[in-house]
Design a protein around this motif. Structure first.
Motif, PDB file in Angstrom:
ATOM      1  N   GLY A 209       0.800  -1.227   0.000  1.00  0.00           N
ATOM      2  CA  GLY A 209       0.000   0.000   0.000  1.00  0.00           C
ATOM      3  C   GLY A 209       0.830   1.273   0.000  1.00  0.00           C
ATOM      4  O   GLY A 209       0.457   2.278  -0.606  1.00  0.00           O
ATOM      5  N   SER A 211       3.398   1.935  -1.534  1.00  0.00           N
ATOM      6  CA  SER A 211       4.000   2.260  -2.838  1.00  0.00           C
ATOM      7  C   SER A 211       3.268   3.403  -3.539  1.00  0.00           C
ATOM      8  O   SER A 211       3.820   4.047  -4.428  1.00  0.00           O
ATOM      9  CB  SER A 211       4.046   1.022  -3.743  1.00  0.00           C
ATOM     10  N   LYS A 212       2.026   3.681  -3.111  1.00  0.00           N
ATOM     11  CA  LYS A 212       1.331   4.827  -3.704  1.00  0.00           C
ATOM     12  C   LYS A 212       1.968   6.148  -3.269  1.00  0.00           C
ATOM     13  O   LYS A 212       1.780   7.181  -3.907  1.00  0.00           O
ATOM     14  CB  LYS A 212      -0.157   4.811  -3.371  1.00  0.00           C
ATOM     15  N   SER A 213       2.759   6.094  -2.187  1.00  0.00           N
ATOM     16  CA  SER A 213       3.498   7.280  -1.720  1.00  0.00           C
ATOM     17  C   SER A 213       4.982   7.186  -2.096  1.00  0.00           C
ATOM     18  O   SER A 213       5.836   7.742  -1.407  1.00  0.00           O
ATOM     19  CB  SER A 213       3.364   7.412  -0.196  1.00  0.00           C
ATOM     20  N   TYR A 214       5.269   6.506  -3.198  1.00  0.00           N
ATOM     21  CA  TYR A 214       6.660   6.218  -3.565  1.00  0.00           C
ATOM     22  C   TYR A 214       7.517   7.463  -3.699  1.00  0.00           C
ATOM     23  O   TYR A 214       8.734   7.435  -3.456  1.00  0.00           O
ATOM     24  CB  TYR A 214       6.708   5.406  -4.865  1.00  0.00           C
ATOM     25  N   PRO A 229       7.850   1.929  -8.511  1.00  0.00           N
ATOM     26  CA  PRO A 229       6.684   1.449  -7.766  1.00  0.00           C
ATOM     27  C   PRO A 229       5.878   0.446  -8.580  1.00  0.00           C
ATOM     28  O   PRO A 229       5.868   0.482  -9.822  1.00  0.00           O
ATOM     29  CB  PRO A 229       5.874   2.730  -7.533  1.00  0.00           C
ATOM     30  N   VAL A 231       2.499  -1.275 -10.127  1.00  0.00           N
ATOM     31  CA  VAL A 231       1.343  -0.686 -10.801  1.00  0.00           C
ATOM     32  C   VAL A 231       0.041  -1.275 -10.254  1.00  0.00           C
ATOM     33  O   VAL A 231      -0.922  -0.564 -10.011  1.00  0.00           O
ATOM     34  CB  VAL A 231       1.434  -0.935 -12.328  1.00  0.00           C
ATOM     35  N   HIS A 232       0.019  -2.584 -10.046  1.00  0.00           N
ATOM     36  CA  HIS A 232      -1.234  -3.292  -9.715  1.00  0.00           C
ATOM     37  C   HIS A 232      -1.317  -3.618  -8.232  1.00  0.00           C
ATOM     38  O   HIS A 232      -1.277  -4.785  -7.832  1.00  0.00           O
ATOM     39  CB  HIS A 232      -1.336  -4.579 -10.525  1.00  0.00           C
ATOM     40  N   ARG A 233      -1.458  -2.605  -7.404  1.00  0.00           N
ATOM     41  CA  ARG A 233      -1.399  -2.831  -5.960  1.00  0.00           C
ATOM     42  C   ARG A 233      -2.526  -3.736  -5.462  1.00  0.00           C
ATOM     43  O   ARG A 233      -2.293  -4.822  -4.964  1.00  0.00           O
ATOM     44  CB  ARG A 233      -1.420  -1.495  -5.211  1.00  0.00           C
ATOM     45  N   ASN A 234      -3.770  -3.302  -5.579  1.00  0.00           N
ATOM     46  CA  ASN A 234      -4.889  -4.071  -5.023  1.00  0.00           C
ATOM     47  C   ASN A 234      -5.240  -5.312  -5.834  1.00  0.00           C
ATOM     48  O   ASN A 234      -5.795  -6.270  -5.303  1.00  0.00           O
ATOM     49  CB  ASN A 234      -6.132  -3.186  -4.892  1.00  0.00           C
TER      50      ASN A 234
END
Length: 249
Positions: A209, A211-214, A229, A231-234
């Motif tokens: 999660g 990684s959205k604040s990379y 970072p 791309v496909h976190r969730n």
């Protein structure tokens, strides 16, 4: 390749969707149910069956991939993260296959996420060795060499500065110690520097999660290896499990 069903089992939620394995697009809604309290094997299997039913059941010949927070060796779960300890040593793949009435591909969750990034995400078309890490409660990892997954790497448990790496460098460690981004990045620098020395990867991919604040921490790292970072976190677990299930056996 066509379509495949991907299931991602986590400590708090279980989610599933049908995936176009050529494009990595979801072709159904993504359905999520809470992980049953206690994470017992039979309860989790029953929840997966319910998810499949909510997605309309399994069509003839649709491959099924299931990813799970454990070391997976020959279909057996050899560890258990945030689920019941009854999973340890269990013939888990066979348990799911019996409940679903067909063969499945059963894989560690970080391995599935890493494979998703190689097939459809941040590491698409990258040759050589890709090393994905997920920074969360612990540190998950995946090694993929020229598109081939090398399973169960568990690189969060490397010893760095005399301690298990994830105890100092996971996102949970940052939160626990109330570290600034800069202070946390110093710990990450040691960790990724150690990985770089051991593996000489061609690309690092950072998931989880955070990684959205990379932009808060990746630019603070000084490495020879490019680091990007995820791309496909969730959806990474769903995509990776489905794509692996669709591979020719």
């Amino acid at each position: 390749m066509g379509h495949a069903l991907g299931v991602d089992i986590g400590g708090t939620g279980i989610k599933a969707a049908i995936v176009d394995t050529d494009t990595g697009e979801l072709v159904s809604e993504r359905i999520k149910l809470p992980t049953p309290s206690g994470g017992e094997p039979n309860d989790i299997v029953a929840t997966v069956v319910t998810l499949v039913e909510k997605l309309g059941g399994l069509g003839e010949g649709v491959p099924v991939g299931v990813c799970f927070p454990a070391i997976v060796r020959n279909g057996r779960t050899m560890s258990a993260a945030n689920v019941s300890k009854k999973w340890i040593g269990l013939e888990a793949e066979a348990l799911f296959e019996k409940a679903l009435g067909r063969d499945i591909h059963f894989v560690n969750d970080a391995d599935a996420a890493g494979y998703a990034e190689v097939r459809y995400g941040a590491a698409k078309d990258v040759t050589g060795l890709v090393l994905l890490t997920t920074l969360g409660t612990g540190i998950g990892s995946a090694l993929i060499y020229n598109g081939v997954l090398i399973p169960n790497s568990e690189l969060g448990h490397l010893i760095v500065d005399g301690r298990d790496a994830e105890k100092r460098a996971s996102y949970a460690a940052k939160e626990r110690s109330r570290l600034s981004w800069k202070s946390w990045a110093k710990r990450l620098q040691k960790y990724y520097g150690h990985l770089e020395m051991l593996f000489s990867p061609d690309l690092f991919v950072v998931g989880g999660g955070v990684s959205k604040s990379y932009q808060e921490f990746l630019p603070l790292l000084s490495l020879s290896t490019p680091i990007v970072p995820a791309v496909h976190r969730n959806n990474a677990g769903i995509l990776g499990a489905a794509a692996l299930a669709a591979l020719p056996r």
